[in-house]
Design a protein around this motif. Structure first.
Motif, PDB file in Angstrom:
ATOM      1  N   GLU B  50       0.776  -1.188   0.040  1.00 49.78           N
ATOM      2  CA  GLU B  50       0.102  -0.160   0.002  1.00 49.78           C
ATOM      3  C   GLU B  50       1.020   1.366  -0.013  1.00 49.78           C
ATOM      4  OE1 GLU B  50      -0.463  -2.818   2.082  1.00 49.78           O
ATOM      5  OE2 GLU B  50      -2.259  -3.259   1.049  1.00 49.78           O
ATOM      6  N   PHE B  51       1.933   1.128   0.873  1.00 52.26           N
ATOM      7  CA  PHE B  51       2.991   2.445   1.077  1.00 52.26           C
ATOM      8  C   PHE B  51       3.504   2.656  -0.548  1.00 52.26           C
ATOM      9  CE2 PHE B  51       7.445   3.448   1.316  1.00 52.26           C
ATOM     10  CZ  PHE B  51       7.404   4.758   1.794  1.00 52.26           C
ATOM     11  N   LEU B  52       3.900   1.527  -1.259  1.00 51.91           N
ATOM     12  CA  LEU B  52       4.337   1.639  -2.879  1.00 51.91           C
ATOM     13  C   LEU B  52       3.233   2.327  -3.583  1.00 51.91           C
ATOM     14  CD1 LEU B  52       6.395  -1.427  -3.102  1.00 51.91           C
ATOM     15  CD2 LEU B  52       7.587   0.644  -2.623  1.00 51.91           C
ATOM     16  N   LEU B  53       2.074   2.000  -3.533  1.00 46.66           N
ATOM     17  CA  LEU B  53       1.005   2.178  -4.283  1.00 46.66           C
ATOM     18  C   LEU B  53       0.844   3.836  -3.962  1.00 46.66           C
ATOM     19  CD1 LEU B  53      -1.786  -0.494  -4.204  1.00 46.66           C
ATOM     20  CD2 LEU B  53      -0.404   0.458  -6.092  1.00 46.66           C
ATOM     21  N   MET B  54       0.907   4.177  -2.758  1.00 40.34           N
ATOM     22  CA  MET B  54       0.696   5.584  -2.431  1.00 40.34           C
ATOM     23  C   MET B  54       2.072   6.508  -3.076  1.00 40.34           C
ATOM     24  SD  MET B  54       0.750   7.136   1.536  1.00 40.34           S
ATOM     25  CE  MET B  54       0.349   5.431   1.945  1.00 40.34           C
ATOM     26  N   ALA B  57       0.924   7.135  -6.565  1.00 40.01           N
ATOM     27  CA  ALA B  57      -0.004   7.837  -6.570  1.00 40.01           C
ATOM     28  C   ALA B  57       0.550   9.386  -6.596  1.00 40.01           C
ATOM     29  CB  ALA B  57      -1.083   7.769  -5.415  1.00 40.01           C
ATOM     30  N   LYS B  58       1.745   9.684  -6.022  1.00 37.77           N
ATOM     31  CA  LYS B  58       2.328  10.678  -6.018  1.00 37.77           C
ATOM     32  C   LYS B  58       2.939  11.175  -7.309  1.00 37.77           C
ATOM     33  CE  LYS B  58       3.125  10.497  -0.742  1.00 37.77           C
ATOM     34  NZ  LYS B  58       2.093  11.481  -0.267  1.00 37.77           N
ATOM     35  N   GLY B  59       3.297  10.290  -8.249  1.00 41.89           N
ATOM     36  CA  GLY B  59       3.759  10.501  -9.520  1.00 41.89           C
ATOM     37  C   GLY B  59       5.051   9.986  -9.468  1.00 41.89           C
ATOM     38  N   ILE B  60       5.412   8.844  -8.768  1.00 42.65           N
ATOM     39  CA  ILE B  60       6.869   8.524  -8.760  1.00 42.65           C
ATOM     40  C   ILE B  60       6.651   7.023  -9.538  1.00 42.65           C
ATOM     41  CG2 ILE B  60       8.710   7.439  -7.255  1.00 42.65           C
ATOM     42  CD1 ILE B  60       7.951   9.613  -5.287  1.00 42.65           C
ATOM     43  N   GLN B  61       7.598   7.204 -10.306  1.00 43.83           N
ATOM     44  CA  GLN B  61       7.653   5.852 -11.091  1.00 43.83           C
ATOM     45  C   GLN B  61       8.419   5.003 -10.832  1.00 43.83           C
ATOM     46  OE1 GLN B  61       9.040   7.097 -14.952  1.00 43.83           O
ATOM     47  NE2 GLN B  61       8.986   4.993 -15.833  1.00 43.83           N
ATOM     48  N   ILE B  62       7.889   3.803 -10.181  1.00 48.34           N
ATOM     49  CA  ILE B  62       8.792   2.923  -9.503  1.00 48.34           C
ATOM     50  C   ILE B  62       9.412   1.578 -10.482  1.00 48.34           C
ATOM     51  CG2 ILE B  62       8.853   0.901  -7.608  1.00 48.34           C
ATOM     52  CD1 ILE B  62       7.129   2.800  -6.115  1.00 48.34           C
TER      53      ILE B  62
END
Lengths: 271, 227
Positions: B50-54, B57-62
């Motif tokens: 969930e943390f990674l999804l968050m 959502a902030k526009g960080i491309q993992i």
């Protein structure tokens, strides 16, 4: 002036032992005194190719460790009295070779012979390093194939840094011997091109030995191919290589199996 | 070049700090691949996915994670954890976008005119053979000959090869992004400048076998022909 020649390659199975025997017999047939020395302690083969395996009493390790005199270990060839063999030990390993011992033996051989030809083991470890250590010149045996070429390049680097000559700042003379050259596959472009190999390794070409049944046949009979079938294509290439080692300037051609008109027709110039 | 984000505990504080940073430089993460280093999180952490999804959502491309624990659920969505073999990069300062006044270019350091920089060059006038390694951290290396497959040349400055480059060439060892690699025939296994590298697979086909140079255009490796 005796010359110490190391036959080396890095990679195994490319034809070092066969070439040592063939070049040794070719040089000996020109009347010079030649000894071939097997440095492959633990995996000796040169005695088999020379047909002397049943006459081995003492070996290189015995002489290096001072248990036998050099004369007791040297085996003179039955067919060519100018050719001798110093066999390796099959029961020991390369750790039995000491630097001081090898130096003494090579020194003694220099006094007795015109050519001392050292058959190096494969690899880049102790055995191979000691075989090249005292050499004046080197024959680098290479097959027209990428892994062999890269290993040869590695060995050339070691010849230029780990030998006594290199450490004294002198230039080590190096020659490339291309073996197992398949003329049919070369014509179809299935092997590395000679000029590409020469460009990568950038050392002069001593000869191109064609792949031939004669080589295997001679080895199985315990004969250097230059003694067993002196007119065969590989033998002619080895004889030419031996003449180049003696300083003659000959054009390198790939000898073909067929003789006479046809071979003149198809004897292609390569370098 | 990927950016590594290493979240720290407590996560709430770290997220706040990240948000603050994103407000200051909104376009910083745009189009930048990011690896998230989860090594600092305790093994019993919950809700890592969930943390990674968050973050996304902030526009960080993992593009991947590092140091993820196998027990965490849902994390494999971001690819298997990268083995920790990557070269650790330098921590970077995220630039604040509306340039603050104090960033008004610091006066350039006056260069003492008499202290002519010492040009250190190592010249090797033989080919570099397979297995050999030439390392010269103080300046440029010039090779008169080829660099074989399985050989490597490393220089603090630029690398000049008057022959074919078939092995590795590494320039700008000590963090010099202006260093370049030149060769008469490009067949390199790998070229690297200041930590940015490219392997043979990624090199432009147009440069292979040609006289070429490798240089850094910002953070991107460029390999171009010389003629």
């Amino acid at each position: 002036m005796a010359k110490v020649l190391v036959v080396t390659s890095g990679k195994g199975g490319v034809g070092k032992t066969t070439s040592t025997a063939a070049l040794g017999a070719a040089l000996a047939q020109s009347g010079q005194n030649v000894v071939v020395v097997d440095f492959d302690v633990g995996l000796r083969n040169l005695d088999l190719v020379m047909g002397a395996e049943r006459r081995v009493v003492f070996d290189l390790i015995n002489v290096v460790q001072g248990d036998a005199k050099l004369n007791q270990a040297l085996i003179r060839d039955k067919r060519l009295e100018t050719l001798s063999l110093l066999p390796a030990s099959q029961t020991r390993d390369k750790d039995a070779l000491t630097e001081a011992g090898v130096e003494r033996v090579i020194g003694e051989l220099r006094e007795k012979f015109d050519w001392v030809i050292c058959d190096s083991p494969a690899g880049i470890e102790r055995g191979a390093l000691l075989a090249m250590r005292h050499a004046d010149l080197a024959v680098v045996v290479t097959n027209p194939e990428v892994s062999s070429v890269r290993d040869s390049d590695r060995i050339i680097g070691m010849l230029d840094s780990k030998t006594l000559k290199a450490e004294k700042g002198e230039r080590m003379e190096k020659h490339l011997l291309l073996t197992r050259f398949d003329t049919a596959r070369a014509a179809r472009g299935e092997m590395l091109k000679t000029e590409d190999i020469l460009e990568i390794l950038s050392i002069p070409l001593l000869g191109i030995i064609p792949e031939s049944e004669e080589v295997l046949k001679a080895s199985n009979l315990g004969m250097p191919v230059t003694l067993n079938a002196p007119t065969s294509a590989p033998s002619r290439a080895y004889f030419d290589a031996a003449r180049r080692l003696n300083g003659e300037d000959l054009e390198v051609v790939v000898p073909l199996e067929r003789k006479g008109f046809m071979s003149r027709l198809f004897g292609r110039r390569v370098a | 070049m990927a950016l590594v984000l290493a979240p720290e505990l407590p996560l709430a504080d770290w997220l706040l700090a990240l948000d603050a940073q994103i407000t200051r430089s909104p376009s910083f993460f745009e189009g930048r691949p990011v690896v998230v280093d989860l090594g600092a999180l305790p093994q019993e952490s919950q809700g890592v996915a969930e943390f990674l999804l968050m973050l996304e959502a902030k526009g960080i491309q993992i593009i991947g994670t590092e140091g993820a624990h196998p027990a965490w659920e849902g994390v494999e969505r971001w690819g298997r954890p990268l083995a920790g073999g990557g070269k650790p990069g330098k921590p970077i300062e995220i630039p604040d976008e509306p340039a603050p006044a104090k960033a008004a270019a610091p006066a350039p350091e006056p260069v003492a005119p008499d202290a002519a920089p010492e040009v250190a060059t190592l010249v090797i006038d033989s080919p570099v053979r397979s297995g050999q390694s030439i390392v010269f951290e103080r300046g440029d290396v010039t090779i008169l000959g080829s660099v074989a497959s399985g050989a490597e040349v490393m220089a603090g400055g630029s690398v000049h090869i008057y022959g074919a480059l078939r092995g590795r060439a590494i320039a700008g060892l000590a963090g010099n992004g202006k260093a370049r690699i030149f060769c008469r025939k490009m067949h390199a296994e790998l070229v690297a400048i200041d930590g940015v590298y490219q392997t043979a697979d990624d090199m432009p086909a147009s440069a292979i076998g040609k006289p070429a140079q490798a240089w850094l255009d910002g953070d991107n490796m460029r390999i171009t022909t010389l003629d």
